[in-house]
Design a protein around this motif. Structure first.
Motif, PDB file in Angstrom:
ATOM      1  N   ASN A   1      44.404   0.386  36.407  1.00 54.21           N
ATOM      2  CA  ASN A   1      44.732  -1.028  37.170  1.00 54.21           C
ATOM      3  C   ASN A   1      45.601  -1.873  36.318  1.00 54.21           C
ATOM      4  O   ASN A   1      45.712  -3.107  36.282  1.00 54.21           O
ATOM      5  CB  ASN A   1      43.551  -1.682  37.305  1.00 54.21           C
ATOM      6  N   ASP A   2      45.995  -1.595  35.129  1.00 53.34           N
ATOM      7  CA  ASP A   2      46.747  -2.253  34.346  1.00 53.34           C
ATOM      8  C   ASP A   2      48.316  -1.912  34.372  1.00 53.34           C
ATOM      9  O   ASP A   2      48.900  -0.616  34.448  1.00 53.34           O
ATOM     10  CB  ASP A   2      46.605  -1.810  32.705  1.00 53.34           C
ATOM     11  N   CYS A   3      49.062  -2.875  34.810  1.00 53.46           N
ATOM     12  CA  CYS A   3      50.531  -2.682  35.305  1.00 53.46           C
ATOM     13  C   CYS A   3      51.668  -2.714  34.111  1.00 53.46           C
ATOM     14  O   CYS A   3      52.786  -2.487  34.357  1.00 53.46           O
ATOM     15  CB  CYS A   3      51.026  -3.336  36.383  1.00 53.46           C
ATOM     16  N   CYS A   4      51.212  -3.061  33.214  1.00 57.53           N
ATOM     17  CA  CYS A   4      52.186  -3.493  31.942  1.00 57.53           C
ATOM     18  C   CYS A   4      51.885  -2.522  30.553  1.00 57.53           C
ATOM     19  O   CYS A   4      52.794  -2.794  29.838  1.00 57.53           O
ATOM     20  CB  CYS A   4      52.109  -4.787  31.818  1.00 57.53           C
ATOM     21  N   ASN A   5      50.326  -2.226  30.384  1.00 54.42           N
ATOM     22  CA  ASN A   5      50.198  -1.364  29.228  1.00 54.42           C
ATOM     23  C   ASN A   5      49.358  -0.173  29.409  1.00 54.42           C
ATOM     24  O   ASN A   5      48.772   0.024  30.453  1.00 54.42           O
ATOM     25  CB  ASN A   5      49.171  -2.410  28.382  1.00 54.42           C
ATOM     26  N   GLY A   6      49.245   0.620  28.506  1.00 54.61           N
ATOM     27  CA  GLY A   6      48.419   1.908  28.322  1.00 54.61           C
ATOM     28  C   GLY A   6      49.281   3.116  28.760  1.00 54.61           C
ATOM     29  O   GLY A   6      50.433   3.233  28.861  1.00 54.61           O
ATOM     30  N   PRO A   7      48.564   3.985  28.672  1.00 53.31           N
ATOM     31  CA  PRO A   7      49.259   5.463  28.695  1.00 53.31           C
ATOM     32  C   PRO A   7      49.721   6.032  30.017  1.00 53.31           C
ATOM     33  O   PRO A   7      51.008   6.473  29.896  1.00 53.31           O
ATOM     34  CB  PRO A   7      47.913   6.565  28.270  1.00 53.31           C
ATOM     35  N   LEU A   8      49.321   5.443  31.050  1.00 50.21           N
ATOM     36  CA  LEU A   8      50.114   5.605  32.378  1.00 50.21           C
ATOM     37  C   LEU A   8      51.455   4.978  32.464  1.00 50.21           C
ATOM     38  O   LEU A   8      52.498   5.355  32.909  1.00 50.21           O
ATOM     39  CB  LEU A   8      49.260   5.281  33.420  1.00 50.21           C
ATOM     40  N   VAL A   9      51.364   3.553  32.008  1.00 47.92           N
ATOM     41  CA  VAL A   9      52.635   2.717  32.119  1.00 47.92           C
ATOM     42  C   VAL A   9      53.681   3.095  30.955  1.00 47.92           C
ATOM     43  O   VAL A   9      54.820   3.420  31.299  1.00 47.92           O
ATOM     44  CB  VAL A   9      52.158   1.179  31.643  1.00 47.92           C
ATOM     45  N   ASP A  10      53.435   3.798  29.828  1.00 45.38           N
ATOM     46  CA  ASP A  10      53.872   4.487  28.862  1.00 45.38           C
ATOM     47  C   ASP A  10      54.657   5.534  29.439  1.00 45.38           C
ATOM     48  O   ASP A  10      55.730   5.582  29.108  1.00 45.38           O
ATOM     49  CB  ASP A  10      53.217   4.699  27.470  1.00 45.38           C
ATOM     50  N   CYS A  11      53.942   6.448  29.949  1.00 44.25           N
ATOM     51  CA  CYS A  11      54.454   7.591  30.643  1.00 44.25           C
ATOM     52  C   CYS A  11      55.668   7.131  31.795  1.00 44.25           C
ATOM     53  O   CYS A  11      56.505   7.815  31.924  1.00 44.25           O
ATOM     54  CB  CYS A  11      53.607   8.311  31.060  1.00 44.25           C
ATOM     55  N   ILE A  12      55.312   6.188  32.602  1.00 44.37           N
ATOM     56  CA  ILE A  12      56.467   5.947  33.599  1.00 44.37           C
ATOM     57  C   ILE A  12      57.464   5.328  32.913  1.00 44.37           C
ATOM     58  O   ILE A  12      58.835   5.484  33.237  1.00 44.37           O
ATOM     59  CB  ILE A  12      55.605   4.584  34.341  1.00 44.37           C
ATOM     60  N   ARG A  13      57.366   4.315  31.860  1.00 46.38           N
ATOM     61  CA  ARG A  13      58.459   3.838  31.087  1.00 46.38           C
ATOM     62  C   ARG A  13      59.328   5.115  30.682  1.00 46.38           C
ATOM     63  O   ARG A  13      60.651   4.816  30.540  1.00 46.38           O
ATOM     64  CB  ARG A  13      58.084   3.097  30.134  1.00 46.38           C
ATOM     65  N   HIS A  14      58.791   5.998  29.931  1.00 46.17           N
ATOM     66  CA  HIS A  14      59.370   7.171  29.370  1.00 46.17           C
ATOM     67  C   HIS A  14      60.168   7.680  30.354  1.00 46.17           C
ATOM     68  O   HIS A  14      61.543   8.112  30.358  1.00 46.17           O
ATOM     69  CB  HIS A  14      58.658   7.997  28.534  1.00 46.17           C
ATOM     70  N   SER A  15      59.516   8.043  31.556  1.00 46.46           N
ATOM     71  CA  SER A  15      60.349   8.725  32.591  1.00 46.46           C
ATOM     72  C   SER A  15      61.473   7.888  33.395  1.00 46.46           C
ATOM     73  O   SER A  15      62.476   8.646  33.350  1.00 46.46           O
ATOM     74  CB  SER A  15      59.303   8.995  33.903  1.00 46.46           C
ATOM     75  N   ILE A  16      61.465   6.576  33.395  1.00 45.12           N
ATOM     76  CA  ILE A  16      62.214   5.911  33.812  1.00 45.12           C
ATOM     77  C   ILE A  16      63.567   5.904  32.998  1.00 45.12           C
ATOM     78  O   ILE A  16      64.841   6.157  33.330  1.00 45.12           O
ATOM     79  CB  ILE A  16      61.906   4.445  34.188  1.00 45.12           C
ATOM     80  N   GLY A  17      63.350   5.862  31.802  1.00 47.07           N
ATOM     81  CA  GLY A  17      64.358   5.772  30.621  1.00 47.07           C
ATOM     82  C   GLY A  17      64.978   6.976  30.573  1.00 47.07           C
ATOM     83  O   GLY A  17      66.276   7.330  30.513  1.00 47.07           O
ATOM     84  N   HIS A  18      64.446   8.295  30.667  1.00 48.91           N
ATOM     85  CA  HIS A  18      65.116   9.565  30.662  1.00 48.91           C
ATOM     86  C   HIS A  18      65.707   9.742  31.995  1.00 48.91           C
ATOM     87  O   HIS A  18      66.875  10.251  31.862  1.00 48.91           O
ATOM     88  CB  HIS A  18      64.003  10.699  30.802  1.00 48.91           C
ATOM     89  N   GLU A  19      65.338   9.193  33.084  1.00 50.78           N
ATOM     90  CA  GLU A  19      66.167   9.327  34.267  1.00 50.78           C
ATOM     91  C   GLU A  19      67.380   8.591  34.313  1.00 50.78           C
ATOM     92  O   GLU A  19      68.564   9.035  34.739  1.00 50.78           O
ATOM     93  CB  GLU A  19      65.190   8.619  35.547  1.00 50.78           C
ATOM     94  N   HIS A  20      67.377   7.474  33.602  1.00 51.79           N
ATOM     95  CA  HIS A  20      68.766   6.714  33.524  1.00 51.79           C
ATOM     96  C   HIS A  20      69.525   7.580  32.266  1.00 51.79           C
ATOM     97  O   HIS A  20      70.961   7.182  32.632  1.00 51.79           O
ATOM     98  CB  HIS A  20      68.543   5.381  33.095  1.00 51.79           C
TER      99      HIS A  20
END
Length: 302
Positions: free
Chosen positions: A146-165
């Motif tokens: 339920n945290d849309c800006c912090n935590g391991p789930l958000v970190d994973c999403i950020r990493h994936s988006i960065g890799h995608e670009h």
């Protein structure tokens, strides 16, 4: 998407009135329908990170930690099925994922008699099933999802988006038949701090020569851009010459002020690149030298 400083400030001012929930993106999009969802989400995430840093100290005093832990123990004794940590985080305006981390760390200290290592703590946050208390494991899981800006789930999403670009950037370069070295290839060559790609043959863009390209899957605001300039971009410029930064989710227009010094900003991959090959072809057709061709092409694209 480029925003003026005034447009950016208006968005930020609206964000200050929102609570950090997943519903806030719907409100943002309703208020700013002309802005892309990804741009608004990036700005919101950056502003929330700034707030987290500003308030970090007050949530990590010994008194605050003991209060949160005691509140958790008292509430869970009454009803272990309610999202106690999530409600507590919202009440004190603290990141749910960071609240979970704080209480879990305090719990493990009680459970094992010693503060847990960062590795163990991070592992349990990524996989709450490793937490020895199933009730606390569920509470931590609820905070994480339920945290849309912090935590391991958000970190994973950020990493994936960065890799995608980064993959998108390489695909664009290949589409334009541009030879380049990526970060992995550069590390093999012994470089320790590099941009995402270095062009083996420079190109021209808007009257400027480009030797390297850096991909940023975020919005370029003043805080992040100035940090990147100090920690990365000027270092790349010193080592490899002038380059291009792509902020895929946009940036503040006024920040694009270093092009004459050798750092250009774009919000997408530029299609008007002038290559040495194209200049040589024009040179053969019209009897001009390559330098004149580059100059003329740059004037046309500027």
């Amino acid at each position: 998407m480029r925003l003026t400083k005034a447009q950016y400030d208006e968005i930020v001012q609206f964000i200050t009135k929102l609570r950090p929930t997943r519903q806030c993106m719907r409100l943002l999009k309703e208020r700013f329908p002309c802005q892309s969802q990804s741009t608004l989400l990036s700005i919101f995430s950056q502003e929330y990170q700034k707030l987290t840093k500003r308030t970090h100290a007050k949530h990590h005093t010994q008194e605050a930690v003991e209060m949160y832990y005691t509140r958790y123990l008292n509430e869970v004794a009454k009803d272990s099925t309610t999202p106690i940590l999530l409600a507590l985080a919202n009440e004190v305006e603290f990141s749910p994922a960071l609240m979970a981390r704080t209480v879990l760390e305090r719990f493990l200290q009680d459970h094992d008699g010693l503060p847990p290592s960062k590795q163990i703590l991070s592992g349990m946050l990524r996989d709450p099933s490793l937490i020895p208390d199933p009730v606390l494991a569920n509470q931590v899981h609820l905070c994480t999802i339920n945290d849309c800006c912090n935590g391991p789930l958000v970190d994973c999403i950020r990493h994936s988006i960065g890799h995608e670009h980064e993959v998108l950037l390489r695909e664009k370069l290949k589409k334009h038949n541009l030879a380049f070295l990526d970060e992995d290839q550069l590390r093999v060559k012994g470089y320790d701090k590099t941009p995402d790609v270095i062009l083996e043959v420079p190109v021209a863009l808007d009257g400027h020569v480009i030797h390297w390209i850096e991909s940023k899957a975020s919005f370029g605001d003043e805080t992040s851009h100035h940090m990147y300039l100090q920690d990365q971009f000027w270092s790349y410029w010193n080592r490899f010459g002038p380059g291009l930064v792509i902020y895929w989710y946009g940036f503040i227009e006024e920040l694009d002020c270093n092009s004459e010094r050798g750092i250009l900003l774009k919000d997408e991959f530029p299609e008007n690149l002038v290559t040495l090959k194209s200049c040589m072809a024009q040179n053969n057709d019209h009897g001009r030298n390559t330098k004149d061709c580059l100059s003329e092409s740059n004037q046309e694209t500027a």
